[in-house]
Design a protein around this motif. Structure first.
Motif, short mmCIF file in Angstrom:
data_model
loop_
_atom_site.label_atom_id
_atom_site.label_comp_id
_atom_site.label_asym_id
_atom_site.label_seq_id
_atom_site.Cartn_x
_atom_site.Cartn_y
_atom_site.Cartn_z
N ASP A 151 4.50 4.83 9.62
CA ASP A 151 3.78 3.60 9.48
C ASP A 151 2.55 3.87 8.51
OD1 ASP A 151 1.99 5.11 10.73
OD2 ASP A 151 1.68 3.75 12.82
N GLY A 152 2.40 4.49 7.58
CA GLY A 152 1.30 4.71 6.91
C GLY A 152 1.76 4.41 5.38
N ALA A 153 2.87 4.01 4.89
CA ALA A 153 3.20 3.82 3.24
C ALA A 153 2.45 2.56 3.29
CB ALA A 153 4.59 3.39 3.36
N ARG A 154 1.76 2.63 1.78
CA ARG A 154 1.05 1.67 1.37
C ARG A 154 1.34 1.26 0.03
NH1 ARG A 154 0.26 1.47 5.80
NH2 ARG A 154 -1.71 2.06 6.90
N PRO A 155 1.40 -0.10 -0.58
CA PRO A 155 1.50 -0.60 -1.91
C PRO A 155 0.93 0.30 -2.87
CG PRO A 155 1.11 -2.49 -0.51
CD PRO A 155 0.66 -1.14 0.35
N GLY A 156 1.84 0.90 -3.97
CA GLY A 156 1.46 1.67 -4.85
C GLY A 156 1.95 3.17 -4.77
N ASP A 157 2.28 3.29 -3.44
CA ASP A 157 2.79 4.75 -3.13
C ASP A 157 4.15 4.91 -3.90
OD1 ASP A 157 0.94 5.14 -1.57
OD2 ASP A 157 1.89 5.12 0.35
N ARG A 158 4.35 6.14 -4.37
CA ARG A 158 5.82 6.55 -4.90
C ARG A 158 7.01 6.45 -3.63
NH1 ARG A 158 3.92 11.39 -7.92
NH2 ARG A 158 2.37 11.34 -6.50
N VAL A 159 8.14 5.97 -3.90
CA VAL A 159 8.99 6.68 -2.85
C VAL A 159 9.73 7.99 -3.45
CG1 VAL A 159 11.06 5.72 -1.62
CG2 VAL A 159 9.32 4.16 -2.18
N CYS A 160 9.91 8.84 -2.60
CA CYS A 160 10.38 10.20 -3.13
C CYS A 160 11.66 10.52 -2.15
CB CYS A 160 9.12 11.23 -3.29
SG CYS A 160 7.80 10.75 -4.09
N VAL A 233 5.83 -3.09 4.76
CA VAL A 233 5.75 -3.07 3.25
C VAL A 233 7.31 -3.38 2.73
CG1 VAL A 233 3.90 -1.68 3.04
CG2 VAL A 233 6.02 -0.57 3.28
N CYS A 234 7.32 -3.56 1.58
CA CYS A 234 8.62 -3.52 1.02
C CYS A 234 8.76 -2.23 0.24
CB CYS A 234 8.83 -4.71 -0.05
SG CYS A 234 10.19 -4.76 -0.97
N VAL A 235 9.84 -1.52 0.49
CA VAL A 235 10.18 -0.44 -0.28
C VAL A 235 11.35 -0.55 -1.32
CG1 VAL A 235 11.59 1.93 -0.19
CG2 VAL A 235 9.85 1.15 1.65
N ILE A 236 11.07 -0.34 -2.63
CA ILE A 236 11.82 -0.83 -3.52
C ILE A 236 12.63 0.43 -4.17
CG2 ILE A 236 12.12 -1.53 -6.00
CD1 ILE A 236 10.90 -3.61 -4.16
N VAL A 237 13.89 0.63 -4.34
CA VAL A 237 14.79 1.65 -4.62
C VAL A 237 15.60 1.53 -5.81
CG1 VAL A 237 16.86 3.26 -4.02
CG2 VAL A 237 15.13 2.47 -2.35
N VAL A 290 6.45 1.60 -3.47
CA VAL A 290 6.30 0.69 -2.31
C VAL A 290 5.34 -0.66 -2.83
CG1 VAL A 290 4.85 0.46 -0.28
CG2 VAL A 290 6.16 2.64 -0.83
N GLU A 291 5.79 -1.74 -2.53
CA GLU A 291 5.09 -2.87 -2.79
C GLU A 291 4.78 -3.70 -1.64
OE1 GLU A 291 7.53 -4.94 -5.42
OE2 GLU A 291 7.36 -3.81 -7.08
N GLU A 292 3.84 -4.97 -1.74
CA GLU A 292 3.68 -5.63 -0.50
C GLU A 292 4.92 -6.59 -0.20
OE1 GLU A 292 0.46 -8.20 -1.70
OE2 GLU A 292 -0.88 -6.86 -1.56
N GLY A 293 5.18 -6.94 0.82
CA GLY A 293 6.54 -7.68 1.19
C GLY A 293 6.80 -7.00 2.55
N ALA A 294 8.31 -7.27 2.50
CA ALA A 294 8.94 -6.32 3.69
C ALA A 294 10.51 -6.02 3.27
CB ALA A 294 9.28 -7.58 4.85
N GLY A 295 11.11 -5.00 4.09
CA GLY A 295 12.36 -4.74 3.95
C GLY A 295 12.57 -3.76 2.94
N VAL A 296 13.85 -3.35 2.40
CA VAL A 296 14.22 -2.53 1.42
C VAL A 296 14.89 -3.47 0.30
CG1 VAL A 296 15.54 -0.51 0.72
CG2 VAL A 296 14.49 -0.66 2.93
N ARG A 297 14.74 -3.01 -0.97
CA ARG A 297 15.38 -3.71 -2.14
C ARG A 297 15.94 -2.61 -2.84
NH1 ARG A 297 10.86 -7.32 -3.49
NH2 ARG A 297 11.21 -6.70 -5.72
N CYS A 298 17.30 -2.95 -3.46
CA CYS A 298 17.80 -1.79 -4.21
C CYS A 298 18.52 -2.63 -5.37
CB CYS A 298 18.88 -0.81 -3.38
SG CYS A 298 19.52 0.30 -4.41
N ASP A 299 18.53 -2.02 -6.55
CA ASP A 299 19.13 -2.75 -7.56
C ASP A 299 20.83 -2.58 -7.56
OD1 ASP A 299 18.45 0.00 -8.24
OD2 ASP A 299 19.76 -0.35 -10.15
N ALA A 300 21.31 -1.66 -6.82
CA ALA A 300 22.52 -1.51 -6.84
C ALA A 300 23.20 -2.99 -6.32
CB ALA A 300 23.18 -0.40 -5.77
N ALA A 301 24.23 -3.37 -6.74
CA ALA A 301 24.98 -4.73 -6.76
C ALA A 301 25.36 -4.66 -5.12
CB ALA A 301 26.08 -5.00 -7.52
#
Length: 310
Positions: A151-160, A233-237, A290-301
């Motif tokens: 529960d500590g991820a914050r906008p601006g963090d890298r996802v690794c 937060v929103c996690v962008i992959v 990591v961005e503001e928002g909710a859920g996980v977003r991935c560019d894979a169709a």
């Protein structure tokens, strides 16, 4: 299970096959009493997790018992890694359909390997008759307030992530005969399925640095979803940044390799979020942000979700 069974009661089976795996620096009382006693250092907190594996659900029928035992312990131990815990000990609740000496000897070999590799003595458990199931409870320790949570991820963090993705799913596909492969790639992928290596040292090194972490067990997108939900937060992959091994690419199309990497699970590497101010650990790679928002977003169709029991 192979033949060669000899009737035994559960206590003699435990004494014969599961004793003397309980040696470790944190063990005060191991096997043989009503409960185990483990020693914590001053100002430490206890981390506890449990995983169950059922034949035909989590592993194929007629799996090699030594590999099955190792994999069950590794899967549970990966939860300790995700929280930055040092291992203390484990218990095993084992359900078997029959008392087969040859099978139990092989199971002990895998357990012994796992005890040594993960510094995780087997300090207790239970043995019952029924459908083949292994439930492993692991216990570890962290400095007070030092556990890495979701529960500590914050906008601006890298996802690794800490290692290649999709190797275990590819290994299972080879084991089950759903894909063909030979040579070193075949061996490496099968080995990755049976004997994953929890990132214990990495987890400990990420204390006070990673803002959140999870082990990749149900699938990358599903597991990162736990971080997104807990951290709000929103996690962008970025799928182009996923680490996919040459072994996986050698037996699968690009589309299949990507599906395994995003949703295959059971690689038991770590997914974690890391502020820009901290150096990326060796062997890890950045796969998003990591961005503001909710859920996980991935560019894979056709990004796939992970494993769900229900």
């Amino acid at each position: 299970m192979p033949g060669g069974k000899q009737p035994r009661d559960e206590f003699s089976l435990i004494a014969r096959y599961l004793k003397e795996l309980d040696r470790g620096p944190a063990v005060v009382v191991g096997n043989g009493d009503d409960g185990a006693v483990l020693r914590l250092d001053a100002h430490e907190e206890l981390v506890v997790s449990v995983d169950s594996m059922l034949e035909g659900v989590h592993f194929p029928f007629d799996s090699p018992p030594s590999e099955l035992a190792y994999r069950a312990v590794a899967a549970a131990t990966s939860d300790l890694a995700a929280m930055g815990a040092r291992p203390l000990g484990m218990t095993l609740a084992l359900t078997i359909p029959e008392a087969d000496d040859a099978w139990l000897r092989e199971l002990r070999l895998g357990l012994s390997d796992a005890v040594g590799d993960f510094s995780l003595p087997l300090v207790g458990g239970d043995l019952t008759r029924g459908s083949l199931t292994l439930s492993v409870q692991v216990m570890g320790a962290v400095p007070a307030g030092g556990a890495i949570r979701r529960d500590g991820a914050r906008p601006g963090d890298r996802v690794c992530v800490s290692g290649p993705l999709g190797d275990a799913a590819a290994g299972l596909a080879l084991i089950e005969g759903r894909v063909a492969g030979d040579g070193p790639a075949n061996t490496a992928l099968r080995e990755h399925f049976w004997r994953p290596m929890p990132a214990l040292d990495l987890g400990i090194s990420l204390r006070g640095k990673a803002t959140a972490a999870v082990d990749v067990s149900d699938g990358l997108l599903a597991d990162l979803g736990h971080i997104a939900e807990a951290s709000k937060v929103c996690v962008i992959v970025d799928s182009s940044q996923l680490p996919i091994s040459e072994a996986v690419n050698s037996i699968a199309s690009g589309e299949q390799a990507l599906a395994w990497a995003l949703g295959g699970g059971e690689d038991y590497c770590l997914g974690f979020t890391l502020p820009e101010s901290h150096e990326l650990p060796p062997g890890s790679c950045v796969i998003g942000r990591v961005e503001e928002g909710a859920g996980v977003r991935c560019d894979a169709a056709d990004a796939v979700d992970g494993y769900r029991h229900f």
